[in-house]
Design a protein around this motif. Structure first.
Motif, mmCIF file in Angstrom:
data_model
loop_
_atom_site.group_PDB
_atom_site.id
_atom_site.type_symbol
_atom_site.label_atom_id
_atom_site.label_comp_id
_atom_site.label_asym_id
_atom_site.label_seq_id
_atom_site.Cartn_x
_atom_site.Cartn_y
_atom_site.Cartn_z
ATOM 1 N N ARG A 59 0.811 -1.222 0.000
ATOM 2 C CA ARG A 59 0.000 0.000 0.000
ATOM 3 C C ARG A 59 0.844 1.271 0.000
ATOM 4 O O ARG A 59 0.361 2.334 -0.348
ATOM 5 N N ARG A 60 2.092 1.160 0.438
ATOM 6 C CA ARG A 60 2.975 2.330 0.511
ATOM 7 C C ARG A 60 4.154 2.057 -0.426
ATOM 8 O O ARG A 60 5.008 1.227 -0.139
ATOM 9 N N LEU A 79 -3.511 3.645 -2.966
ATOM 10 C CA LEU A 79 -2.105 3.495 -2.582
ATOM 11 C C LEU A 79 -1.487 4.856 -2.285
ATOM 12 O O LEU A 79 -1.936 5.880 -2.780
ATOM 13 N N HIS A 80 -0.425 4.833 -1.497
ATOM 14 C CA HIS A 80 0.351 6.037 -1.183
ATOM 15 C C HIS A 80 1.722 5.885 -1.839
ATOM 16 O O HIS A 80 2.368 4.847 -1.698
ATOM 17 N N LEU A 82 5.660 7.446 -2.649
ATOM 18 C CA LEU A 82 6.808 8.326 -2.498
ATOM 19 C C LEU A 82 7.542 8.194 -3.824
ATOM 20 O O LEU A 82 8.079 7.130 -4.138
ATOM 21 N N HIS A 96 -2.344 10.306 -4.000
ATOM 22 C CA HIS A 96 -1.579 10.367 -2.748
ATOM 23 C C HIS A 96 -0.095 10.187 -3.075
ATOM 24 O O HIS A 96 0.447 9.090 -2.938
ATOM 25 N N THR A 97 0.536 11.270 -3.511
ATOM 26 C CA THR A 97 1.938 11.206 -3.926
ATOM 27 C C THR A 97 2.748 12.286 -3.234
ATOM 28 O O THR A 97 2.376 13.457 -3.241
ATOM 29 N N HIS A 118 9.293 6.302 5.819
ATOM 30 C CA HIS A 118 8.089 6.452 4.995
ATOM 31 C C HIS A 118 7.202 5.204 5.034
ATOM 32 O O HIS A 118 6.215 5.136 4.307
ATOM 33 N N ARG A 119 7.597 4.224 5.866
ATOM 34 C CA ARG A 119 6.843 2.984 6.035
ATOM 35 C C ARG A 119 6.540 2.317 4.684
ATOM 36 O O ARG A 119 5.438 1.824 4.439
ATOM 37 N N ILE A 120 7.534 2.314 3.819
ATOM 38 C CA ILE A 120 7.392 1.723 2.478
ATOM 39 C C ILE A 120 7.230 0.213 2.611
ATOM 40 O O ILE A 120 7.947 -0.431 3.381
ATOM 41 N N ASP A 121 6.291 -0.354 1.836
ATOM 42 C CA ASP A 121 6.148 -1.809 1.846
ATOM 43 C C ASP A 121 6.293 -2.446 0.463
ATOM 44 O O ASP A 121 6.179 -3.668 0.331
#
Length: 179
Positions: A59-60, A79-80, A82, A96-97, A118-121
């Motif tokens: 999701r990230r 989704l979010h 970066l 959401h960017t 950024h809690r990237i997954d």
């Protein structure tokens, strides 16, 4: 042809011009990345395929595919993102960017920190190869993250390849395609 591995149109134009004029052509392409033990790579052929794969993976999203092509991800409102690029990305962008303007090389420590903060997954990247941006792959491996990796486009048929400047010089020294 020493363009970026994803500069497909420029490489095709160079091949067509070389063929039309009889000028020898050599493509200088650094080797692509290779998965290591523990990598969770999901190879795809295009940005559209990368976007289609994302909802099942995370999701990230840390998106490092460059400033062009963001439209492939624009419909993924749940989704979010970066998005890191050298220059501001072209629109449309996903709803959401967050944009991070930066130029490599990037350190492994910095990539670990970025992914955690950024809690990237899930990571999405193009297989551009080289060391300057490879630490993101190591950081993703260490954190157990899936990586959606866009494969390189094929070079035009008949274009020989050198993997580094020394090989290109050797090709030239040997007389190019006549050797």
């Amino acid at each position: 042809d020493a363009t970026h591995p994803f500069a497909e149109v420029m490489s095709r134009n160079a091949a067509e011009a070389a063929a039309a004029t009889g000028v020898p052509l050599l493509a200088l392409r650094r080797p692509g990345w290779s998965p290591a033990e523990g990598d969770r790579w999901h190879p795809v052929a295009s940005l559209a395929e990368a976007a289609a794969a994302l909802p099942a993976l995370g999701r990230r999203v840390f998106l490092t595919t460059g400033r062009q092509g963001m439209a492939a991800f624009a419909s993924l409102d749940a989704l979010h993102f970066l998005a890191r690029s050298v220059d501001p990305p072209a629109e449309p962008l996903p709803a959401h960017t967050e944009v991070l303007l930066a130029r490599g090389p990037f350190t492994l420590a910095d990539e670990r920190t970025l992914l955690r903060e950024h809690r990237i997954d899930v990571l999405v990247t193009k297989d551009s190869g080289g060391a300057a941006t490879a630490p993101k792959l190591t950081a993703a491996r260490e954190l157990g993250l899936p990586v959606v990796i866009v494969r390189r486009p094929e070079l035009p048929a008949g274009v020989p390849v050198a993997e580094d400047v020394a090989a290109a010089v050797a090709w030239l020294t040997a007389g190019g395609p006549t050797a």
